[in-house]
Design a protein around this motif. Structure first.
Motif, PDB file in Angstrom:
ATOM      1  N   UNK A  82       5.043  53.399 -45.247  1.00  0.00           N
ATOM      2  CA  UNK A  82       4.567  53.683 -43.903  1.00  0.00           C
ATOM      3  C   UNK A  82       4.952  52.505 -43.003  1.00  0.00           C
ATOM      4  N   UNK A  83       5.297  52.754 -41.736  1.00  0.00           N
ATOM      5  CA  UNK A  83       5.758  51.665 -40.865  1.00  0.00           C
ATOM      6  C   UNK A  83       4.737  50.531 -40.680  1.00  0.00           C
ATOM      7  N   UNK A  84       3.451  50.848 -40.665  1.00  0.00           N
ATOM      8  CA  UNK A  84       2.424  49.848 -40.369  1.00  0.00           C
ATOM      9  C   UNK A  84       1.505  49.631 -41.567  1.00  0.00           C
ATOM     10  N   UNK A  85       1.529  48.436 -42.201  1.00  0.00           N
ATOM     11  CA  UNK A  85       0.591  48.161 -43.291  1.00  0.00           C
ATOM     12  C   UNK A  85      -0.839  48.160 -42.749  1.00  0.00           C
ATOM     13  N   UNK A  86      -1.748  48.872 -43.426  1.00  0.00           N
ATOM     14  CA  UNK A  86      -3.134  48.916 -42.963  1.00  0.00           C
ATOM     15  C   UNK A  86      -4.048  49.536 -44.002  1.00  0.00           C
ATOM     16  N   UNK A  87      -5.312  49.333 -43.804  1.00  0.00           N
ATOM     17  CA  UNK A  87      -6.338  49.859 -44.688  1.00  0.00           C
ATOM     18  C   UNK A  87      -7.458  50.443 -43.835  1.00  0.00           C
ATOM     19  N   UNK A  88      -8.415  51.115 -44.465  1.00  0.00           N
ATOM     20  CA  UNK A  88      -9.520  51.807 -43.782  1.00  0.00           C
ATOM     21  C   UNK A  88      -8.973  52.854 -42.806  1.00  0.00           C
ATOM     22  N   UNK A  89      -7.964  53.600 -43.269  1.00  0.00           N
ATOM     23  CA  UNK A  89      -7.258  54.588 -42.455  1.00  0.00           C
ATOM     24  C   UNK A  89      -7.814  55.983 -42.700  1.00  0.00           C
ATOM     25  N   UNK A  90      -7.433  56.889 -41.819  1.00  0.00           N
ATOM     26  CA  UNK A  90      -7.698  58.302 -42.022  1.00  0.00           C
ATOM     27  C   UNK A  90      -6.383  58.988 -42.358  1.00  0.00           C
ATOM     28  N   UNK A 100      -1.302  59.805 -40.736  1.00  0.00           N
ATOM     29  CA  UNK A 100      -2.119  58.636 -41.030  1.00  0.00           C
ATOM     30  C   UNK A 100      -2.521  58.015 -39.693  1.00  0.00           C
ATOM     31  N   UNK A 101      -3.828  57.796 -39.518  1.00  0.00           N
ATOM     32  CA  UNK A 101      -4.346  57.332 -38.231  1.00  0.00           C
ATOM     33  C   UNK A 101      -5.243  56.110 -38.408  1.00  0.00           C
ATOM     34  N   UNK A 102      -5.238  55.260 -37.374  1.00  0.00           N
ATOM     35  CA  UNK A 102      -6.153  54.131 -37.300  1.00  0.00           C
ATOM     36  C   UNK A 102      -5.976  53.112 -38.403  1.00  0.00           C
ATOM     37  N   UNK A 134      -9.501  52.646 -33.870  1.00  0.00           N
ATOM     38  CA  UNK A 134     -10.653  52.771 -34.760  1.00  0.00           C
ATOM     39  C   UNK A 134     -10.244  52.684 -36.214  1.00  0.00           C
ATOM     40  N   UNK A 135     -11.169  52.248 -37.030  1.00  0.00           N
ATOM     41  CA  UNK A 135     -11.013  52.171 -38.476  1.00  0.00           C
ATOM     42  C   UNK A 135     -12.279  52.767 -39.095  1.00  0.00           C
ATOM     43  N   UNK A 136     -12.311  52.897 -40.418  1.00  0.00           N
ATOM     44  CA  UNK A 136     -13.469  53.493 -41.111  1.00  0.00           C
ATOM     45  C   UNK A 136     -13.731  54.901 -40.587  1.00  0.00           C
ATOM     46  N   UNK A 137     -12.689  55.678 -40.394  1.00  0.00           N
ATOM     47  CA  UNK A 137     -12.775  56.964 -39.718  1.00  0.00           C
ATOM     48  C   UNK A 137     -12.486  58.121 -40.656  1.00  0.00           C
ATOM     49  N   UNK A 138     -12.746  59.293 -40.187  1.00  0.00           N
ATOM     50  CA  UNK A 138     -12.377  60.506 -40.913  1.00  0.00           C
ATOM     51  C   UNK A 138     -11.318  61.266 -40.133  1.00  0.00           C
ATOM     52  N   UNK A 139     -10.455  61.976 -40.845  1.00  0.00           N
ATOM     53  CA  UNK A 139      -9.413  62.784 -40.208  1.00  0.00           C
ATOM     54  C   UNK A 139      -9.361  64.130 -40.913  1.00  0.00           C
ATOM     55  N   UNK A 140      -9.175  65.193 -40.136  1.00  0.00           N
ATOM     56  CA  UNK A 140      -9.133  66.538 -40.716  1.00  0.00           C
ATOM     57  C   UNK A 140      -8.341  67.475 -39.812  1.00  0.00           C
ATOM     58  N   UNK A 141      -7.805  68.532 -40.441  1.00  0.00           N
ATOM     59  CA  UNK A 141      -7.091  69.581 -39.724  1.00  0.00           C
ATOM     60  C   UNK A 141      -8.082  70.707 -39.429  1.00  0.00           C
TER      61      UNK A 141
END
Length: 168
Positions: A82-90, A100-102, A134-141
């Motif tokens: 993924x282009x951006x290394x990160x954690x606590x993602x949705x 992948x968000x946040x 935002x981080x610590x988030x939820x993501x859904x369709x």
């Protein structure tokens, strides 16, 4: 239909485990370990395959790596990062693509970043950012749109207002 649980935290830190629960037999089984131990990552299923992305490793390094498990072949494969290394993602799936968000970086900076992986082309694209980091988030369709709910933002505390991305 089985339930898969991948990675996470254990007594020694980030895990590379993959376990499966079969509701017919009411049993858990341990499957092939994931190539990268990770926790606080995103995971979603696209066309029967489990995609695991981002998170942090046992040393606390934020990851951009992505791996895919195919239950039919019982094999892991490593895919473009993924282009951006990160954690606590949705993470969520919309129209056969992984979104992948946040998330957070190594310095606990919060992202509004939205990135999309197309499994057919194995390419990442960067989309317009969310209105709020935002981080610590939820993501859904839901009904052809990507919804992001909850989370925590820089200096604003907890979010109660969802945001929506419409790919059309």
């Amino acid at each position: 239909q089985e339930l898969y649980v991948v990675g996470g935290s254990g007594p020694g830190g980030a895990l590379n485990t993959l376990v499966c629960y079969d509701p017919k037999t009411k049993r858990w089984s341990t499957l092939h370990v994931m190539p990268t131990a990770r926790e606080r990552m995103g995971a979603a299923v696209v066309e029967g395959k489990i995609y695991v992305v981002g998170g942090d490793d046992p040393g606390g390094v934020r990851l951009n790596t992505m791996e895919c498990y195919d239950p039919k072949t019982e094999q892991w494969s490593t895919l473009p990062p993924m282009p951006t290394p990160r954690w606590m993602i949705g993470a969520a799936v919309l129209e056969g693509k992984l979104y992948v968000v946040g998330g957070l970086d190594d310095h606990f900076n919060t992202f509004a970043t939205t990135e999309c992986f197309d499994p057919k082309t194995e390419q990442w694209s960067t989309l317009p950012p969310m209105p709020t980091a935002r981080a610590y988030l939820g993501a859904a369709r839901l009904e052809g749109k990507l919804y992001v709910v909850g989370g925590r933002g820089p200096g604003v505390g907890l979010f109660s207002t969802p945001v929506c991305y419409d790919p059309k």
